[in-house]
Each structure stands twice: as structure tokens, then as C-alpha cells.
Design an enzyme around this catalytic site. Sequence first.
Site, short mmCIF file in Angstrom:
data_model
loop_
_atom_site.label_atom_id
_atom_site.label_comp_id
_atom_site.label_asym_id
_atom_site.label_seq_id
_atom_site.Cartn_x
_atom_site.Cartn_y
_atom_site.Cartn_z
N THR A 157 15.88 64.12 53.23
CA THR A 157 16.21 63.23 54.35
C THR A 157 17.65 63.47 54.82
O THR A 157 17.93 63.47 56.03
CB THR A 157 16.06 61.76 53.91
OG1 THR A 157 14.71 61.58 53.49
CG2 THR A 157 16.38 60.79 55.02
N HIS A 196 17.65 66.38 57.03
CA HIS A 196 17.22 66.04 58.40
C HIS A 196 18.39 65.43 59.17
O HIS A 196 18.59 65.71 60.36
CB HIS A 196 16.06 65.04 58.38
CG HIS A 196 14.77 65.64 57.90
ND1 HIS A 196 14.09 66.57 58.63
CD2 HIS A 196 14.06 65.44 56.77
CE1 HIS A 196 13.00 66.93 57.96
NE2 HIS A 196 12.96 66.25 56.82
N CYS A 236 12.84 42.30 52.57
CA CYS A 236 13.28 41.04 53.17
C CYS A 236 13.14 39.85 52.22
O CYS A 236 13.87 38.87 52.33
CB CYS A 236 12.51 40.79 54.46
SG CYS A 236 10.80 40.28 54.24
N CYS A 279 6.25 40.79 50.23
CA CYS A 279 7.38 40.50 49.33
C CYS A 279 7.06 39.30 48.47
O CYS A 279 7.26 39.30 47.25
CB CYS A 279 8.65 40.23 50.13
SG CYS A 279 9.50 41.72 50.67
N CYS A 299 6.84 45.89 51.97
CA CYS A 299 7.58 45.01 52.89
C CYS A 299 7.64 45.63 54.28
O CYS A 299 8.01 46.78 54.45
CB CYS A 299 9.00 44.78 52.37
SG CYS A 299 10.03 43.87 53.55
N ILE A 343 10.37 67.07 44.71
CA ILE A 343 9.48 65.94 44.41
C ILE A 343 8.11 66.43 43.95
O ILE A 343 7.54 65.90 42.99
CB ILE A 343 9.38 64.98 45.61
CG1 ILE A 343 10.79 64.47 45.99
CG2 ILE A 343 8.47 63.80 45.29
CD1 ILE A 343 10.81 63.51 47.17
N ASP A 374 2.92 76.44 47.11
CA ASP A 374 4.04 76.50 48.04
C ASP A 374 3.97 77.86 48.71
O ASP A 374 3.05 78.65 48.42
CB ASP A 374 5.40 76.29 47.31
CG ASP A 374 6.48 75.72 48.23
OD1 ASP A 374 6.90 76.44 49.16
OD2 ASP A 374 6.90 74.56 48.05
N ARG A 417 10.85 78.33 44.50
CA ARG A 417 10.41 77.01 44.07
C ARG A 417 9.20 77.08 43.15
O ARG A 417 9.07 76.29 42.22
CB ARG A 417 10.14 76.15 45.29
CG ARG A 417 11.51 75.78 45.89
CD ARG A 417 11.44 74.88 47.01
NE ARG A 417 12.69 74.13 47.08
CZ ARG A 417 12.93 73.21 48.00
NH1 ARG A 417 12.00 72.92 48.89
NH2 ARG A 417 14.07 72.56 47.99
N ILE A 442 5.88 63.95 54.58
CA ILE A 442 5.93 63.38 55.93
C ILE A 442 5.76 64.52 56.93
O ILE A 442 6.62 65.38 57.03
CB ILE A 442 7.27 62.65 56.15
CG1 ILE A 442 7.44 61.56 55.08
CG2 ILE A 442 7.34 62.07 57.56
CD1 ILE A 442 8.82 60.93 55.06
N TYR A 459 4.91 55.15 50.20
CA TYR A 459 6.27 55.01 50.75
C TYR A 459 7.16 54.47 49.64
O TYR A 459 6.92 53.38 49.13
CB TYR A 459 6.23 54.06 51.95
CG TYR A 459 7.55 53.89 52.65
CD1 TYR A 459 8.37 54.99 52.94
CD2 TYR A 459 7.99 52.63 53.03
CE1 TYR A 459 9.57 54.82 53.59
CE2 TYR A 459 9.21 52.46 53.69
CZ TYR A 459 9.99 53.57 53.97
OH TYR A 459 11.19 53.40 54.61
P1 NAD Z 1 10.94 69.68 50.42
O1 NAD Z 1 11.01 69.87 51.89
O2 NAD Z 1 12.06 70.14 49.57
O3 NAD Z 1 9.60 70.36 49.86
C1 NAD Z 1 8.47 70.62 50.62
C2 NAD Z 1 7.90 71.96 50.16
O4 NAD Z 1 6.68 72.19 50.84
C3 NAD Z 1 8.84 73.15 50.46
O5 NAD Z 1 9.18 73.82 49.25
C4 NAD Z 1 8.00 74.00 51.40
O6 NAD Z 1 8.21 75.40 51.20
C5 NAD Z 1 6.58 73.58 50.98
N1 NAD Z 1 5.54 73.99 51.92
C6 NAD Z 1 5.65 74.30 53.24
N2 NAD Z 1 4.46 74.72 53.73
C7 NAD Z 1 3.57 74.68 52.70
C8 NAD Z 1 2.18 75.00 52.56
N3 NAD Z 1 1.46 75.43 53.61
N4 NAD Z 1 1.60 74.84 51.36
C9 NAD Z 1 2.32 74.40 50.30
N5 NAD Z 1 3.63 74.08 50.37
C10 NAD Z 1 4.25 74.23 51.55
O7 NAD Z 1 10.68 68.14 50.21
P2 NAD Z 1 10.87 67.13 48.94
O8 NAD Z 1 12.25 66.61 48.93
O9 NAD Z 1 10.32 67.73 47.69
O10 NAD Z 1 9.93 65.97 49.46
C11 NAD Z 1 8.53 66.21 49.61
C12 NAD Z 1 7.98 65.56 50.86
O11 NAD Z 1 7.98 64.13 50.69
C13 NAD Z 1 8.77 65.81 52.14
O12 NAD Z 1 7.84 65.93 53.22
C14 NAD Z 1 9.59 64.56 52.30
O13 NAD Z 1 9.95 64.32 53.65
C15 NAD Z 1 8.64 63.53 51.80
N6 NAD Z 1 9.21 62.27 51.28
C16 NAD Z 1 8.50 61.15 51.49
C17 NAD Z 1 8.92 59.95 50.97
C18 NAD Z 1 8.08 58.73 51.16
O14 NAD Z 1 8.53 57.63 50.79
N7 NAD Z 1 6.88 58.86 51.69
C19 NAD Z 1 10.12 59.89 50.23
C20 NAD Z 1 10.83 61.07 50.01
C21 NAD Z 1 10.37 62.27 50.53
ZN ZN Z 2 9.41 41.75 53.01
#
Ligand code: NAD
Ligand code: ZN
Length: 341
Positions: A40, A43, A93, A99, A107, A175, A195, A200, A264, A287
Site C-alpha cells: 500500500t 501505491h 467506530c 462493532c 465495521c 503476504i 507467481d 519470490r 486487491i 479485509y
Molecule cells: P505483492 O504485490 O507484493 O504480491 C503480489 C504478487 O502477485 C507479486 O509477487 C506478483 O508477482 C504476483 N503475481 C502477479 N501476477 C500473478 C499471476 N498471474 N499469478 C500468480 N502471481 C502473480 O503484494 P502483498 O503485499 O504480498 O499483498 C498481497 C495482495 O493483498 C495485494 O494485492 C495487496 O494489495 C493485497 N492486500 C489486501 C489487504 C486486505 O485487507 N484485503 C491487505 C493487505 C494487502
Molecule cells: Zn463500526
Amino acid sequence: MKALAKLEAREGIWMTDVEKPEVGPNDLLIRIRKSSICGTDVHIYKWDDWAQKTIPVPMHVGHEYMGVVEAMGSEVRGFEVGDRVSGEGHITCGHCRNCRAGRRHLCRNTLGVGVNRPGSFAEYLVIPAFNAFKLPDNIPDEIASILDPFGNAVHTALSFDLVGEDVLVTGAGPIGIMAAAVAKHVGARNVVITDVNDYRLNLARKFGVTRAVNVAKENLQDVMHDLDMHEGFDVGLEMSGSGPAFNQMLTHMNHGGKVALLGIPASGVTIDWNNVIFKGLVIKGIYGREMFETWYKMVAILQSGLDLTPILTHRFSIDDYEKGFQTMISGQSGKVILDWD
Ligand code: NAD
Ligand code: ZN
């Protein structure tokens, strides 16, 4: 105090001086020791469409951290000055239906530390004491600074029963790798992670996954054949945000399979709904982390022997933050830690 902030509406992040935050009666003031850089934050650094719509300028960001309680409000109970803490970055909240029912992760008024309000890339952070999590002594500072993303991994992985199951994780970002490690740790049979980035996938192999598959070069069906898996995966953890990865997952799930979505997608993703309907798949969006069940589970998983150390691939002093961001942006890293001491 020093803080790493989005000062201008363009690519980049800058060190600046801001007022030390005020401590309200229910708050903790935390002196930050370690921060880690989240996707994030990248981004926000790159100033993509999402960041432009979401992040107020100027504001200092960051939400993965650990530190020490420096001061606390008059109403705070259960903490002492000097306690090592990390914190839940979703401020909820407390008065909406979810909550009040104890489902804080649902929430509808959630505010994100370092997204909707000032963050932890700073010498000091103020959060409600409710959001702070006191760290056991045997969890080292660096690991404590990644509990936020580890919590995403744990919340997603533990959404469904994994014991004895065949699990597909799409996306070997930090993650995804941690989720695969959790799946293995709690007793899944085959854990296959995909991946398109070999750095990675090699990192994922350090966590004992069954197979780490580069889907740009290898056929997932062949891998399943090698593993004697003829029906499909029981559980899918989508951790890439990639449309092709999600579709590949749906194609390779067994009937009755369960899928948790953390990744996401950048823009609208089209899927073949026939895979969902005729296979009777269950799909769950994730989330954040469960407050605070996920935090207790994380500690238990670490204390029962899961070693996350290999995911910490780079460390920089806070003055070298730009190198830290460039390392994250390169894709040739696991978690990148910034040291404030
Ligand atoms: P990251 O961007 O480091 O890892 C994503 C991986 O996906 C990368 O290594 C990328 O090479 C790989 N990828 C791309 N195309 C692919 C494919 N076709 N097949 C397989 N892998 C592929 O992200 P991260 O920090 O490990 O987070 C994972 C995801 O979770 C991200 O999309 C992030 O935005 C999301 N996220 C969501 C929440 C939530 O609360 N929902 C919280 C944190 C992060
Ligand atoms: Zn709430």
C-alpha cells in the site's frame, strides 16, 4: 518530529518535520522503533489512481510498525510506559451493528492508520489504546513490525479448515508466502504457491511449501499431476490481485472448494461464473485482521515455532528510506524494514 510524508501530489515520499501528535484520554503515544514497507505504501509512493483518490496531501503515512509506549491518556488501562507494542491499523467506530456484535473487522466506518489518518512512518504515533497490542517478550522487534501483514495472511489462511487439505496460494508476495507458511504449519497436505517472479518463488521455497510454481513457465495442471492431485484444490487463497491468477485458481479448485480473496485487483476482473456455480464454490472476501482474534492466533503460531525470519530480506536505517522504497518497487524483496533507532 521526523516523519515520512506525502508532501506533494506526485510520485515520491519525503522526510519532513511535523508536530508531535497530541495524546487524547484514551490514546497511547508510541515511539516507533521499526517500520516495514507495505505494498500500500508503494501505491502511495507511486501515486496511482487509488492513492490519488484516498490519501490526503500533505500527510505522513505508514502502518506496519512496532515501538514502545512513551505516554498514555488518563483513561487508559492495561498498558504501562515502556511496554513494547504493535497496533491494529484499522480504527473502528465502536457503534455500528458489527462493532457492537464484536465483528470489528466488518465495521463500515473503518479508518486506516497511514491511509485516512497520520501513520507510523514517524518518530511517534498516536492510536487509541484499544488498537494497541502488547508484545510478548519472545517476539523480536523486526517480526513484531510485520504483524499487520502477517495478520492479513493469518486471517485469510485460517478462514477455512486447512488440516489435511490441498491448498493453492496465488501470489508469492510477502503476504502470500506467509499465508502458505501458515497453511503448512497448521497441517495442510499440499501447499502450492504460484507467481511469475522467480525471486519470490525462491523465497517461498524457504518456507517448506510443497511446490512454488512459475505459472509463466510451468503448467499448474502438470504440477497437480506430479502431486497425484486429480480432483483439484480444496482451499484457494488469492494473494496476487491478478485477474489471470484468480481465474486460474477457480479453474483448478475441486467441487465444493473454498476460496478466500485478499488480493486487491487493480481494475475490473472478469471471471467464469460457471466455475463458481457448477462447482459450488464458496468465496469469501477478506479485509484486514479479526480484532483481535487474529492477533492472538499470530502470537500462538509464532510461539509454536513458525519462523518468519526469512521473509525479512532487507533492512535500512530510516535515513535510507528511498533505498527501502526502491527495493520494494523492484519486486526483488520480501519485507523491507526501516529502523528508526
Ligand atoms: P505483492 O504485490 O507484493 O504480491 C503480489 C504478487 O502477485 C507479486 O509477487 C506478483 O508477482 C504476483 N503475481 C502477479 N501476477 C500473478 C499471476 N498471474 N499469478 C500468480 N502471481 C502473480 O503484494 P502483498 O503485499 O504480498 O499483498 C498481497 C495482495 O493483498 C495485494 O494485492 C495487496 O494489495 C493485497 N492486500 C489486501 C489487504 C486486505 O485487507 N484485503 C491487505 C493487505 C494487502
Ligand atoms: Zn463500526
